[in-house]
Design an enzyme around this catalytic site. Structure first.
Site, PDB file in Angstrom:
ATOM      1  CB  CYS A 144      42.140  35.496  43.981  1.00 43.68           C
ATOM      2  SG  CYS A 144      42.375  34.780  45.630  1.00 43.68           S
ATOM      3  CB  ALA A 145      42.520  36.048  38.551  1.00 40.10           C
TER       4      ALA A 145
END
Length: 360
Positions: A144-145
């Site tokens: 997700c980063a």
């Protein structure tokens, strides 16, 4: 430093309502959980209305090998990335940006939900008329980063090469990692949350003359943070059948304690105060993550409007979700001097942060 000139997102072929997802999960998992009705509440309480997926719904009720799913991952990723790139350049042209594919110096290719060697950027370069000398910079494993990291790494490239034009491309086909025989609660919760998407960002350096005259986000500073001894908080476990999702129930509490000090450290580098921030380009990991943002950052609800909107309409598309949020924020056409923070959290446990200011 890098100017974000345009963002393009791909519209995927299959969109499902959360009610359809709930019905599917009930049929699939009823025999696996005694408290299925209680667990199904996550579909109603997650503040997601609809999500995009890569295949028809019935496909997910069948068994598929890792090889079959990964072949689909490559095929569909290329298809969706092409759409997002074309959309990005269409938007850039409307804004008076005269960059074309042959002007692109580097492609930052972000993905975590499949495997490709040659990497996806090579597949794209064989489908679209990029220069054969375009640099390929694949980034895998940030989950997700990843989208926020891509913006930061592209900014650093433009700082080193101020005449450059680069693309940040992100594609995540989370639905293709779904395993119907995985009866873990993580897989069940994931089936209520994750979805598919693809997005492309065009960024140019300070000395690139082919840019819009309108105010656009200028990435001023970035910061990566890794929490020690947190490897089991979020990620994938790679098994014989595919990717098993891992995420800890402690994620919201970690965010509440850990995120704001990291952001304040970054703000201090530019001598900004949190009160000066006009917008948050925040990855909406889910309802509990959004609630953790609210509690940790103590911000006006309006600053999280775009993140909440994307979560509701698209779900969690892993790395490309923040780029969908960025696209929505750029559509609001903020004026010169607007200040923002881009923030996303991912495996490691980690955060990727950037400060942006709208400049001409």
């Amino acid at each position: 430093m890098g100017f974000i000139q345009a963002v393009g997102i791909a519209e995927l072929p299959y969109k499902i309502s959360q009610e359809e997802s709930k019905k599917f999960a009930k049929e699939l998992f009823s025999d696996s959980f005694d408290d299925i009705e209680r667990l199904l509440s996550v579909f109603q309480n997650g503040e997601i209305k609809s999500r995009a997926i890569s295949m028809p719904m019935e496909w997910y009720g069948e068994d598929h090998s890792l090889s079959e799913k990964n072949d689909l991952y490559i095929k569909k990723s290329v298809e969706f990335l092409k759409k997002s790139i074309e959309k990005c350049f269409q938007k850039a042209e409307v804004c008076g940006v005269n960059v074309d594919l042959t002007d692109i110096d580097a492609i930052f290719m972000i993905s975590t939900t499949g495997f490709a060697t040659p990497s996806l950027d090579a597949h794209i370069m064989n489908e679209l008329p990029f220069s054969p000398t375009t640099k390929r910079i694949p980034i895998w494993g940030l989950g997700c980063a990843g989208g926020a990291a891509g913006l930061a790494r592209a900014r650093e490239y433009c700082l080193a090469f101020p005449e450059a034009a680069v693309l940040v491309c992100s594609v995540e086909l989370c639905s293709l990692t779904f395993m119907k025989n995985d009866t873990s609660k993580s897989n069940f919760i994931g089936s209520s949350l994750f979805s598919d998407g693809a997005a492309t960002v065009l960024m140019t350096g300070r000395e690139n003359k082919k840019r819009t005259k309108n105010p656009v986000p200028f990435v001023l500073e970035s910061q990566s943070n890794l929490m020690p001894n947190s490897m089991d908080v979020m990620g994938w476990k790679i098994g014989d059948e595919g990717l098993h999702v891992i995420f800890s129930r402690d994620i919201p509490s970690i965010i509440k304690k850990w995120l704001r000090p990291n952001i304040e450290e970054l703000l201090h580098k530019k001598q900004w105060n949190f009160s000066e921030i006009d917008t948050l380009i925040a990855h909406p990991g889910g309802k509990k993550v959004m609630d953790a943002y609210r509690e940790s950052l103590d911000v006006e609800e309006s600053l999280l409007h775009s993140s909440q909107k994307i979560l509701s309409n698209y779900g969690n598309m892993s790395s490309c979700t923040i780029l969908y949020v960025l696209e929505d924020i750029m559509e609001q056409k903020y004026g010169e001097g607007t200040k923002g923070i881009a923030a996303a959290l991912g495996p490691g446990f980690s955060s990727e942060l950037s400060l942006v200011e709208w400049c001409k």
